[in-house]
Design a protein around this motif. Structure first.
Motif, PDB file in Angstrom:
ATOM      1  N   PRO A  46       1.679 -31.628  19.667  1.00 25.89           N
ATOM      2  CA  PRO A  46       0.232 -31.515  19.487  1.00 25.89           C
ATOM      3  C   PRO A  46      -0.382 -30.623  20.560  1.00 25.89           C
ATOM      4  CG  PRO A  46       0.819 -33.705  20.294  1.00 25.89           C
ATOM      5  CD  PRO A  46       2.094 -32.977  20.046  1.00 25.89           C
ATOM      6  N   ASN A  47      -1.450 -29.941  20.186  1.00 19.77           N
ATOM      7  CA  ASN A  47      -2.094 -28.944  21.033  1.00 19.77           C
ATOM      8  C   ASN A  47      -3.340 -29.517  21.720  1.00 19.77           C
ATOM      9  OD1 ASN A  47      -3.055 -26.614  22.195  1.00 19.77           O
ATOM     10  ND2 ASN A  47      -3.395 -25.536  20.268  1.00 19.77           N
ATOM     11  N   ARG A  48      -3.319 -29.536  23.033  1.00 13.78           N
ATOM     12  CA  ARG A  48      -4.470 -30.011  23.800  1.00 13.78           C
ATOM     13  C   ARG A  48      -5.691 -29.100  23.632  1.00 13.78           C
ATOM     14  NH1 ARG A  48      -3.341 -30.397  29.835  1.00 13.78           N
ATOM     15  NH2 ARG A  48      -1.540 -31.464  28.990  1.00 13.78           N
ATOM     16  N   LEU A  49      -5.468 -27.838  23.266  1.00 14.28           N
ATOM     17  CA  LEU A  49      -6.584 -26.914  23.090  1.00 14.28           C
ATOM     18  C   LEU A  49      -7.386 -27.183  21.821  1.00 14.28           C
ATOM     19  CD1 LEU A  49      -4.991 -23.536  24.261  1.00 14.28           C
ATOM     20  CD2 LEU A  49      -6.351 -25.179  25.586  1.00 14.28           C
ATOM     21  N   ASP A  50      -6.835 -27.971  20.902  1.00 13.58           N
ATOM     22  CA  ASP A  50      -7.616 -28.425  19.749  1.00 13.58           C
ATOM     23  C   ASP A  50      -8.409 -29.635  20.231  1.00 13.58           C
ATOM     24  OD1 ASP A  50      -8.588 -29.809  17.508  1.00 13.58           O
ATOM     25  OD2 ASP A  50      -6.910 -29.172  16.261  1.00 13.58           O
ATOM     26  N   ARG A  51      -9.605 -29.385  20.709  1.00 10.46           N
ATOM     27  CA  ARG A  51     -10.397 -30.435  21.368  1.00 10.46           C
ATOM     28  C   ARG A  51     -10.636 -31.640  20.462  1.00 10.46           C
ATOM     29  NH1 ARG A  51      -9.552 -30.594  26.144  1.00 10.46           N
ATOM     30  NH2 ARG A  51     -11.414 -31.826  26.454  1.00 10.46           N
ATOM     31  N   GLY A  52     -10.881 -31.397  19.184  1.00 12.65           N
ATOM     32  CA  GLY A  52     -11.125 -32.514  18.270  1.00 12.65           C
ATOM     33  C   GLY A  52      -9.925 -33.432  18.170  1.00 12.65           C
ATOM     34  N   TYR A  53      -8.748 -32.853  17.953  1.00 11.07           N
ATOM     35  CA  TYR A  53      -7.544 -33.672  17.849  1.00 11.07           C
ATOM     36  C   TYR A  53      -7.255 -34.362  19.174  1.00 11.07           C
ATOM     37  CZ  TYR A  53      -2.960 -35.490  17.079  1.00 11.07           C
ATOM     38  OH  TYR A  53      -1.908 -36.360  16.979  1.00 11.07           O
ATOM     39  N   TYR A  54      -7.356 -33.619  20.264  1.00 11.34           N
ATOM     40  CA  TYR A  54      -7.062 -34.181  21.577  1.00 11.34           C
ATOM     41  C   TYR A  54      -7.971 -35.378  21.879  1.00 11.34           C
ATOM     42  CZ  TYR A  54      -6.608 -34.605  26.627  1.00 11.34           C
ATOM     43  OH  TYR A  54      -6.415 -35.101  27.888  1.00 11.34           O
ATOM     44  N   GLN A  55      -9.254 -35.245  21.611  1.00  9.92           N
ATOM     45  CA  GLN A  55     -10.186 -36.355  21.861  1.00  9.92           C
ATOM     46  C   GLN A  55      -9.876 -37.544  20.963  1.00  9.92           C
ATOM     47  OE1 GLN A  55     -13.971 -34.425  21.480  1.00  9.92           O
ATOM     48  NE2 GLN A  55     -13.863 -33.564  23.540  1.00  9.92           N
ATOM     49  N   GLY A 109     -12.285 -10.417  12.782  1.00  8.36           N
ATOM     50  CA  GLY A 109     -10.952 -10.850  12.358  1.00  8.36           C
ATOM     51  C   GLY A 109     -10.035 -11.073  13.541  1.00  8.36           C
ATOM     52  N   ARG A 110     -10.176 -10.245  14.581  1.00 15.52           N
ATOM     53  CA  ARG A 110      -9.336 -10.391  15.778  1.00 15.52           C
ATOM     54  C   ARG A 110      -9.596 -11.731  16.471  1.00 15.52           C
ATOM     55  NH1 ARG A 110      -9.510  -7.071  21.311  1.00 15.52           N
ATOM     56  NH2 ARG A 110      -7.444  -7.629  22.037  1.00 15.52           N
ATOM     57  N   VAL A 111     -10.855 -12.112  16.571  1.00 17.29           N
ATOM     58  CA  VAL A 111     -11.207 -13.393  17.204  1.00 17.29           C
ATOM     59  C   VAL A 111     -10.686 -14.552  16.361  1.00 17.29           C
ATOM     60  CG1 VAL A 111     -13.115 -14.889  17.907  1.00 17.29           C
ATOM     61  CG2 VAL A 111     -13.201 -12.441  18.415  1.00 17.29           C
ATOM     62  N   VAL A 112     -10.786 -14.429  15.047  1.00 17.36           N
ATOM     63  CA  VAL A 112     -10.275 -15.475  14.153  1.00 17.36           C
ATOM     64  C   VAL A 112      -8.768 -15.623  14.339  1.00 17.36           C
ATOM     65  CG1 VAL A 112      -9.871 -16.100  11.740  1.00 17.36           C
ATOM     66  CG2 VAL A 112     -12.119 -15.289  12.461  1.00 17.36           C
ATOM     67  N   ARG A 113      -8.049 -14.500  14.407  1.00 18.84           N
ATOM     68  CA  ARG A 113      -6.598 -14.567  14.602  1.00 18.84           C
ATOM     69  C   ARG A 113      -6.253 -15.200  15.946  1.00 18.84           C
ATOM     70  NH1 ARG A 113      -7.113  -9.754  12.103  1.00 18.84           N
ATOM     71  NH2 ARG A 113      -6.950  -8.532  14.028  1.00 18.84           N
ATOM     72  N   LEU A 114      -7.000 -14.867  16.990  1.00 20.97           N
ATOM     73  CA  LEU A 114      -6.775 -15.459  18.310  1.00 20.97           C
ATOM     74  C   LEU A 114      -6.985 -16.967  18.250  1.00 20.97           C
ATOM     75  CD1 LEU A 114      -6.225 -15.061  21.366  1.00 20.97           C
ATOM     76  CD2 LEU A 114      -8.697 -14.908  21.639  1.00 20.97           C
ATOM     77  N   ALA A 115      -8.070 -17.391  17.619  1.00 20.84           N
ATOM     78  CA  ALA A 115      -8.347 -18.827  17.487  1.00 20.84           C
ATOM     79  C   ALA A 115      -7.240 -19.510  16.703  1.00 20.84           C
ATOM     80  CB  ALA A 115      -9.697 -19.050  16.811  1.00 20.84           C
ATOM     81  N   ALA A 116      -6.799 -18.879  15.618  1.00 23.05           N
ATOM     82  CA  ALA A 116      -5.733 -19.464  14.805  1.00 23.05           C
ATOM     83  C   ALA A 116      -4.440 -19.554  15.593  1.00 23.05           C
ATOM     84  CB  ALA A 116      -5.519 -18.635  13.541  1.00 23.05           C
ATOM     85  N   GLN A 117      -4.200 -18.559  16.455  1.00 24.75           N
ATOM     86  CA  GLN A 117      -2.949 -18.523  17.195  1.00 24.75           C
ATOM     87  C   GLN A 117      -2.875 -19.603  18.263  1.00 24.75           C
ATOM     88  OE1 GLN A 117      -2.070 -14.784  19.069  1.00 24.75           O
ATOM     89  NE2 GLN A 117      -0.040 -15.435  19.677  1.00 24.75           N
ATOM     90  N   TYR A 118      -3.973 -19.920  18.917  1.00 28.30           N
ATOM     91  CA  TYR A 118      -3.899 -20.802  20.075  1.00 28.30           C
ATOM     92  C   TYR A 118      -4.605 -22.153  19.937  1.00 28.30           C
ATOM     93  CZ  TYR A 118      -1.810 -16.970  22.538  1.00 28.30           C
ATOM     94  OH  TYR A 118      -0.954 -15.984  22.903  1.00 28.30           O
ATOM     95  N   PHE A 119      -5.451 -22.333  18.951  1.00 24.80           N
ATOM     96  CA  PHE A 119      -6.271 -23.534  18.924  1.00 24.80           C
ATOM     97  C   PHE A 119      -6.007 -24.460  17.747  1.00 24.80           C
ATOM     98  CE2 PHE A 119      -8.478 -20.455  21.539  1.00 24.80           C
ATOM     99  CZ  PHE A 119      -8.729 -21.204  22.662  1.00 24.80           C
TER     100      PHE A 119
END
Length: 132
Positions: A46-55, A109-119
């Protein structure tokens, strides 16, 4: 298992339930030990950077509502560091992304890809055991 037994070693959502950092590192070292030279080790957590899931995970553990006893949420660089410490070469990184279609106005699109890649809620690496 004997050393260098498997071409592929997989840990899908497993090491995150080990309570100590030392135990998580030992588990990855064991995966590296049983992988053949050039073999793949695939780990998802699980990814800590996904704030919703982490919380949600933290609250569920605190209140006793979690269907798991313990869950450690990782950040991508933490998982990468554990793989390297085990002598593995981290390669392909992936992250799930269930909410990228909710693209805010003006988001490129670049920001969306970045968000998809890490969050995304889960992250993972395909790592290799060195040939030598």
């Amino acid at each position: 298992f004997p050393d260098k037994t498997f071409d592929v070693v997989v840990s899908f959502s497993t090491i995150d339930h080990l309570e100590t950092a030392a135990d998580r590192q030992r588990a990855i070292c064991e995966m590296a030990r049983v992988a053949r030279p050039g073999g793949a080790v695939i780990v998802t957590v699980p990814n800590r950077l996904d704030r919703g899931y982490y919380q949600w995970s933290q609250r569920a553990q605190r209140t006793g509502e979690a269907f798991f006893a313990y869950e450690h949420c990782f950040v991508p660089w933490e998982l990468r560091r554990l793989l390297r410490r085990a002598g593995l070469i981290p390669g392909t990184f992936a992250s799930t992304s269930v909410s990228v279609h909710l693209r805010p106005r003006g988001m490129t699109g670049r920001v969306v890809r970045l968000a998809a890649q890490y969050f995304g809620s889960r992250i993972g690496y395909l790592a290799r055991r060195p040939l030598g």
